[in-house]
Design an enzyme around this catalytic site. Structure first.
Site, PDB file in Angstrom:
ATOM      1  CG  ASP A   1     -11.681  -0.696  -2.551  1.00  0.00           C
ATOM      2  OD1 ASP A   1     -12.102  -1.705  -2.815  1.00  0.00           O
ATOM      3  OD2 ASP A   1     -10.405  -0.577  -2.829  1.00  0.00           O
TER       4      ASP A   1
ATOM      5  CG  HIS B   1     -10.506  -4.786  -3.998  1.00  0.00           C
ATOM      6  ND1 HIS B   1     -10.304  -3.523  -3.818  1.00  0.00           N
ATOM      7  CD2 HIS B   1      -9.336  -5.173  -4.605  1.00  0.00           C
ATOM      8  CE1 HIS B   1      -8.908  -3.069  -4.001  1.00  0.00           C
ATOM      9  NE2 HIS B   1      -8.539  -4.221  -4.611  1.00  0.00           N
TER      10      HIS B   1
ATOM     11  CB  SER C   1      -5.342  -3.355  -4.376  1.00  0.00           C
ATOM     12  OG  SER C   1      -6.008  -3.080  -5.613  1.00  0.00           O
TER      13      SER C   1
END
Length: 498
Positions: free
Chosen positions: A75, A112, A300
């Site tokens: 990620d 994120h 996600s």
């Protein structure tokens, strides 16, 4: 390693007796919905809510918290914020563009990856009660995305290869699950697609690859369309922890038969950990919840929920193959409203209480010899207006057939070099802020724009946002002075909302 070999022997014996099933299961009766129900705060579903919705709380009462299971998270990095510094998070190699800036290496400048990490394995030691789905699992972060989300598909391929080749480095917590909340619209046939081949190589090494279906509301993204991965769609919990009112979230890429999401888990307005000053935090202040938390929506987030659940079930049944893990998870809960086919939700109470479902996906293997450019689709990064396109990675020409052979043989990495490219260090460099860190490395040579890496200005980059709003959007086009890229957001889940 002896214990691991014993586990593999038990797995082989179980698979010998397994019943082969089709890739898509249909016609099964819905499971009994959970009877408990309460409304959660309108600001979003806390992880306490999510754990109750998925019955992870009940599994934890039985002692199943992901202990002994290693999870790889590819990620944007993991920030050392409270909830991720208690010792169960390690930073593997940073393969992102920001790896060349010492104070940015490993750190989540986008926000994120930290949000995903909190959902998967977050845990507080301060007594606040913050817990992810698998708080006792060991999380290994591999950073590939920069502050603006910029990442090339070849960097993701390299990260997957590294996970496969290093999956037994921590003998007490071998990597059994890989979270990939990422995707491109490069939907060339999965039989030849290089990114699809990378995840298949992980699958064949015994790693369950959990991938976001995408946020376009339409076709499933790459590599989620590969039949060997666990493809996850998102549900809208509609403000309660009851199964009965859940719907497929409107943004979820639902695909079409035979390739639809294998599993649906909570993905709208999930409250997880915030990275103060990150790109998402600066661009989306309305998503902040207090000082520590942030609300995010997308497949996600749903993928992170499913990844944690996979670790919990693997603690219960450590000999499960990736196929049987997929079948056991997707048969555990009731059907979700709005799903076009399949469409079952997650119930870890039932999954950990009953015998697992043994199955095997029967089908051809990928070759990975297709076009790298087709795997990218429109997810392109650029340097000073020069796009990275064609059959190459960030360092130079790369033949997919050459890479595919090396990846399949688990020889694409030699020390800190991937396919001969100097990308990272060769070992651990110590612990900082409660997280162990893999050594970095200065890149040599030139980039695709013909500039020497050392000549590129990495610090002080500024950025602007175009398109952020308080609704979930696909492909939010962040841009930076040096790098620009929409790859991460265009994939499976980089949009944030409250």
């Amino acid at each position: 390693m002896t214990a691991q070999r014993a586990r593999l022997r038990r797995y082989a014996a179980a698979m010998a007796a397994a019943t082969t099933v089709a890739t898509t299961l249909t016609g099964m009766a819905p499971a009994q919905a959970a009877s408990a129900d309460y409304s959660f705060n309108a600001a979003g579903a806390t992880l306490t809510d999510v754990r109750r919705i998925t019955r992870a709380d009940v599994a934890a009462e039985r002692g199943y918290t992901g202990k002994g299971i290693g999870i790889a998270l590819i990620d944007t990095g993991v920030a050392p914020v409270e909830g991720l510094t208690s010792g169960n998070v390690a930073n593997g190699p940073d393969l992102s563009f920001e790896s060349q800036v010492a104070n940015l290496r490993w750190r989540d400048t986008y926000g994120h990856g930290t949000h995903m990490a909190g959902i998967i394995a977050g845990r507080d030691t301060s007594g606040s009660g913050f817990r992810g789905m698998a708080p006792d699992a060991k999380l290994l972060s591999l950073k590939v995305g920069a502050a603006n989300g910029a990442v090339d598909v070849t960097q993701v391929m390299a990260a997957i290869d590294w996970v496969v080749e290093h999956r037994f480095d921590d003998a007490r917590n071998p990597i059994r699950v890989l979270n990939l909340s990422y995707g491109t619209d490069g939907v060339s046939n999965w039989m030849k697609n290089p990114l699809s081949h990378a995840v298949q190589n992980a699958y064949r090494a015994g790693i369950a690859v959990v991938v976001s279906s995408g946020n376009t509301g339409g076709a499933i993204t790459n590599p989620a369309f590969d039949p060997y991965v666990i493809t996850v769609g998102a549900t809208d919990m509609r403000g309660t922890t009851a199964y009965t009112d859940d719907q497929v979230a409107s943004f979820t890429s639902v695909g079409a038969a035979p390739r639809v999401p294998d599993l649906y888990t909570p993905g709208r307005s999930i409250v997880s950990l915030r990275v103060p000053g990150s790109m998402a935090d600066a661009g989306y202040p309305s998503a902040r919840v207090g000082e520590r938390y942030f609300v995010g929506s997308g497949t996600s987030q749903a993928t992170a929920v499913a990844t944690g659940a996979a670790a919990v079930l693997l603690q219960r049944y450590p000999w499960l193959s990736p196929d049987s893990l997929k079948c056991s998870l997707r048969e555990s809960g009731p059907y979700v409203g709005g799903a076009t086919s399949g469409g079952r939700m997650l119930d870890l109470d039932r999954a950990t209480a009953k015998l697992p479902t043994l199955c095997a996906v029967i089908g051809p293997r990928s070759t990975g010899t297709g076009s790298i450019q087709e795997a990218r689709g429109t997810s392109i990064v650029s340097l000073d207006g020069v796009p990275l396109t064609g059959e190459r990675d960030i360092f130079g020409p790369l033949r997919s057939a050459t890479w595919a052979a090396a990846s399949t043989a688990q020889r694409s990495w030699q020390g800190g070099d991937w396919m001969g490219r100097p990308m990272t260090g060769t070992g651990w460099s110590g612990t900082q802020y409660g997280q162990a860190n893999w050594a970095g490395r200065v890149w040599s040579g030139t980039d695709w724009a013909g500039r020497v890496w050392s000549d590129i200005s990495w610090s002080g980059a500024t950025w602007t946002a175009r398109g952020w709003s308080n609704t979930l959007v696909d492909g939010v086009p962040w841009s930076a002075r040096v790098w620009s890229g929409v790859s991460w957001q265009h994939g499976a889940g980089g949009a944030w909302m409250k």
